[in-house]
Scaffold this active site. Structure first.
Site, PDB file in Angstrom:
ATOM      1  N   THR A 208      -4.893  10.631  -0.662  1.00  0.00           N
ATOM      2  CA  THR A 208      -6.265  10.507  -0.164  1.00  0.00           C
ATOM      3  C   THR A 208      -6.535  11.515   0.948  1.00  0.00           C
ATOM      4  O   THR A 208      -5.620  12.058   1.551  1.00  0.00           O
ATOM      5  CB  THR A 208      -6.532   9.095   0.387  1.00  0.00           C
ATOM      6  OG1 THR A 208      -5.636   8.840   1.474  1.00  0.00           O
ATOM      7  CG2 THR A 208      -6.374   8.045  -0.683  1.00  0.00           C
TER       8      THR A 208
ATOM      9  N   TYR B  21     -14.463   6.194   8.749  1.00  0.00           N
ATOM     10  CA  TYR B  21     -13.456   6.630   7.788  1.00  0.00           C
ATOM     11  C   TYR B  21     -13.884   6.209   6.384  1.00  0.00           C
ATOM     12  O   TYR B  21     -14.208   5.052   6.145  1.00  0.00           O
ATOM     13  CB  TYR B  21     -12.112   5.988   8.132  1.00  0.00           C
ATOM     14  CG  TYR B  21     -10.978   6.306   7.175  1.00  0.00           C
ATOM     15  CD1 TYR B  21      -9.998   7.232   7.520  1.00  0.00           C
ATOM     16  CD2 TYR B  21     -10.851   5.661   5.942  1.00  0.00           C
ATOM     17  CE1 TYR B  21      -8.939   7.512   6.656  1.00  0.00           C
ATOM     18  CE2 TYR B  21      -9.810   5.937   5.075  1.00  0.00           C
ATOM     19  CZ  TYR B  21      -8.861   6.871   5.441  1.00  0.00           C
ATOM     20  OH  TYR B  21      -7.822   7.151   4.586  1.00  0.00           O
TER      21      TYR B  21
ATOM     22  N   HIS C  87       0.794  -1.236   0.000  1.00  0.00           N
ATOM     23  CA  HIS C  87       0.000   0.000   0.000  1.00  0.00           C
ATOM     24  C   HIS C  87       0.825   1.284   0.000  1.00  0.00           C
ATOM     25  O   HIS C  87       0.323   2.341  -0.392  1.00  0.00           O
ATOM     26  CB  HIS C  87      -0.919   0.006   1.225  1.00  0.00           C
ATOM     27  CG  HIS C  87      -2.204   0.760   1.011  1.00  0.00           C
ATOM     28  ND1 HIS C  87      -2.288   1.892   0.235  1.00  0.00           N
ATOM     29  CD2 HIS C  87      -3.458   0.533   1.456  1.00  0.00           C
ATOM     30  CE1 HIS C  87      -3.525   2.335   0.222  1.00  0.00           C
ATOM     31  NE2 HIS C  87      -4.265   1.528   0.950  1.00  0.00           N
TER      32      HIS C  87
END
Length: 778
Positions: A601, A588, A471
């Site tokens: 993001t 979230y 990630h």
């Protein structure tokens, strides 16, 4: 037996007649072709950089400008304001050559001024975000000002076809919100979650921060926003990902699933070959920048910088901090099968191997009957365990010798491939098969994926595929575009497989044989590998993963309700979570920030004052249909506003995060920031994008439905929910939690989501019925 001889370029010997030198022409030719390919690639990179620097202009426009100025100067010397005449005295001599040089200098200067003025104007135009809040809903259109802006923007940006990175220099930098905006928005987001006394305490801390130390911290952030392209991204990558010492398997990495309704071949080697080939084609498109950047509404481009690290990228462990390493090129991949590692060449005779040739290589790996050496089978568990432990082991046992050579081969490979010995299955009547599919991709056995690589391409025994992605280097939409290309390549070329399931075509030559990577582990290294494996095993056994397939209705019905599908689903999750836990929690949701340069993001806080009011009304039997309907519209409207604010740079969580980092650098204590950073997100959600590119068209390929992908829950007593809206009538929910938590259960939560979606549809139908009755009465 031929490989050692092939590796010798030349031999020489001394005889009575003198020197005797023999060249291995084939090896020399391979090396020469490799050098040529390398230089071609370097020249291409330099050329593309120049082209991107001058976008939207082209080299042809420069030549045209030079020709025009030269013609004007040579034919009309008496023209007023002849700039060439003004610089001629400063050149070497008064000759015709100086005339040409002068024309070139003036033309180049004026051309560059014009081009960079246009690029700056484009940057100003891209800063406008008013269009984001307009034309939302059926029958609505953009304002006159926005239509004018769109036409002007197209005029400045559509001179020629853009390359992948053409707009990078014209994208605006991420704006820095004010302290007042951030604290006010934060207080509004936590108000429905806190008791009255606790809220007053947080409000007091926020006011003290806003009027005190926050001013100082904000000044440092202002400086950073001036000096950097994006004041968040580098710190986000470093502190959220690379400095985290916990395992990245389950905790960070995510997965993606194949199409579920199409199965063109069940031959593992054939599907592996086509999947590998499509990934390599995509890598070539990135290298040549032949992928068009994603442009929203055919006007505003999204940032493309994350594409650079899709391939040839790995995460290197460190004692305190990891690092992302990207290699400019790689001519091979590494394949794992039954505990053994193979280096597989993907280029031969200066061209990319064809699928039928790659299949021969994969078949030779599948047929290999040799046994893994001691410790080799579970070696990748090191990438699944604690990061500091992996860093120490790497330094102790992989710094030199055969282990260093083999580890470098994995690190520098284009990507990693895992040939699994289990099948990936989907059956509408047996949900546990899809659950198992997701678990295999998320963590496998804990040692059969190289979790440090940018991504691991996973191939099931029955020919289905998936991926596991690291990630830190990029966000999921980037992998999503690669995955859409891979799926499109598979489903669009119906003639790619023979009737027996193998790939079409005839190999033009025998491809290079896979090279088995060699390892040499001692007893201490075996223990360290086992230590990491035990950590990984404990993690994966605690994952409660369930995929709920909602096929009662989808975005088609949601759009008829004049509600954003994402907002609709987020409200369903709020209702489901309250019914599951009997409380509200911070929620979230990830929003893309790629409208700005190097954006990643931002957080959308989906639990709001409006959503709480609606959920309570749904649970209160005395609430009327009109009240519930009105509160739902208010809740979805507020969520949509919050989502758009986040995308437009008005979010608060990345701002608070950076303020906290500055406070740590300055060694300044802030009770308010400490309180914010200690918050837990018990409901973490994300929408998997679908149809980012124009290739994956469900109207053309109606069965090309991917189940999307997912991730594990980020806290011990919470849920992780990833969802993908496919087509008009189907939604996949990837729900994860921990078995160790008595408060959560993924299947139970899935049932609550199903119930919430049914109740919401019934609410709209009841409202429509009441409206029809009222109209009929009138």
């Amino acid at each position: 037996m031929d490989e050692p001889r092939m590796g010798v370029i030349f031999t020489f010997s001394i005889t009575q007649e003198g020197w005797n030198i023999k060249f291995n022409r084939e090896v020399f030719n391979i090396i020469w072709q490799s050098v040529i390919r390398s230089w071609k690639k370097k020249c291409s990179i330099i050329y593309n950089k120049i082209i991107n620097r001058i976008y939207p202009a082209s080299v042809e426009s420069l030549l045209q400008t030079i020709l025009i100025f030269t013609t004007i100067h040579l034919t009309l010397r008496k023209v007023s304001y002849n700039l060439v005449e003004k610089i001629l005295p400063y050149l070497f001599s008064s000759s015709h050559l100086n005339d040409l040089i002068g024309c070139f200098i003036i033309s180049l200067f004026l051309w560059l001024v014009t081009i960079y003025t246009i690029r700056y104007v484009l940057k100003l135009l891209f800063m406008y975000k008013g269009w984001m809040y307009e034309a939302r809903g059926v029958g609505k259109s953009f304002s006159f000002a926005t239509k004018v802006w769109m036409n002007v923007t197209k005029l400045f940006s559509k001179w020629r076809k853009p390359m992948l990175y053409s707009f990078q220099g014209s994208l605006p930098t991420l704006p820095l919100p004010s302290i007042e905006h951030t604290t006010h928005t934060y207080l509004r987001s936590v108000q429905p979650l806190l008791h009255k006394d606790n809220y007053k305490r947080i409000e007091r801390l926020a006011n003290e921060f806003r009027c005190g130390v926050g001013i100082k911290l904000q000044r440092y952030l202002i400086l950073k926003s001036w000096w950097s392209c994006n004041y968040v991204s580098d710190w986000w990558e470093e502190f959220v990902y690379l400095r985290n010492r916990s395992p990245i398997m389950v905790n960070s990495n995510y997965y993606g699933i194949d199409v579920i309704h199409m199965h063109q071949t069940k031959v593992q080697s054939a599907r592996a070959a086509t999947a590998i080939y499509s990934c390599l084609l995509y890598r070539r498109l990135i290298e040549r920048q032949e992928i068009e950047p994603i442009v929203v509404r055919d006007v505003v481009p999204l940032c493309s910088w994350q594409y650079k690290r899709v391939f040839n990228t790995t995460r290197i462990p460190g004692i305190e901090i990891d690092r992302i390493v990207h290699f400019e090129d790689s001519k091979y991949i590494v394949v794992y099968h039954k505990g053994k590692y193979f280096k597989l060449q993907i280029y031969f005779k200066n061209r990319l191997l064809l699928p039928c040739e790659i299949e021969l290589q994969i078949q030779s790996i599948l047929k290999d009957t040799s046994k893994p050496c001691q410790g080799e089978e579970k070696l990748a568990a090191l990438t699944a365990g604690e990061r500091s432990h992996w860093a120490k082991v790497r330094k102790a046992y992989f710094s030199n010798g055969v282990n260093r050579t083999s580890l470098d081969a994995i690190d520098q490979s284009a990507f990693f491939v895992a040939l699994d010995d289990v099948s990936y299955e989907y059956c509408a009547l047996h949900a546990e098969k899809l659950d198992n599919y997701s678990r295999i991709l998320l963590h496998g056995k804990g040692y059969d994926r190289w979790f440090d690589k940018s991504f691991t391409l996973c191939i099931g025994r029955n020919g289905k595929i998936g991926f596991n992605a690291e990630h830190a280097w990029a966000d999921s939409p980037i992998m999503g575009t690669l995955w859409e290309f891979t799926i499109y390549f598979h489903v669009s070329l119906f003639s790619i497989y023979k009737e027996d399931g193998h790939t079409m075509g005839t190999p033009e030559f025998t491809p290079p044989s896979p090279i088995r990577l060699q390892w040499d582990f001692g007893p201490d290294c075996h223990k360290d590998i086992e230590t990491s494996y035990l950590v990984a095993e404990e993690l994966l056994k605690n994952v409660d993963m369930h995929i709920y397939v909602h096929d009662m209705y989808g975005k088609g019905f949601m759009k008829k309700c004049s509600i954003s599908p994402d907002s609709y689903i987020q409200m369903a999750l709020q209702l489901a979570y309250y019914r599951d836990t009997n409380k509200f929690s911070l929620t979230y949701e990830a929003a893309s920030m790629r409208l700005f340069r190097e954006g990643r993001t931002e957080t959308v806080r989906s639990c709001t004052i409006e959503s709480v009011a609606w959920v309570k009304a749904m649970e209160l039997k005395s609430s009327t249909v009109d009240l519930r309907y009105k509160l739902l519209l208010d809740a979805t409207a507020q969520h949509q506003k919050n989502y758009l604010d986040a995308m437009c740079g008005k979010g608060i969580d990345r701002h608070l995060f950076c303020l906290y980092i500055v406070s740590k650098y300055l060694k300044v204590e802030s009770p308010f920031l400490k309180e914010v950073m200690n918050e837990t997100w018990k409901l973490s959600t994300s929408q998997t994008p679908h149809g980012q590119t124009s290739k994956l068209n469900l109207k053309k390929f109606p069965n090309c439905v991917s189940a999307g992908g997912g991730f594990a829950s980020v806290v011990e007593d919470g849920y992780g929910v990833s969802y993908i809206i496919t087509g008009e009538n189907m939604i996949f929910f990837h729900i994860s939690s921990k078995y160790s938590s008595p408060e959560t259960n993924s299947k139970r939560f899935a049932n609550q989501i199903k119930r919430a979606l049914v109740d919401m549809k019934d609410l709209f139908l009841e409202k429509k019925k009441l409206q029809s009755q009222a109209n009929g009465f009138r």
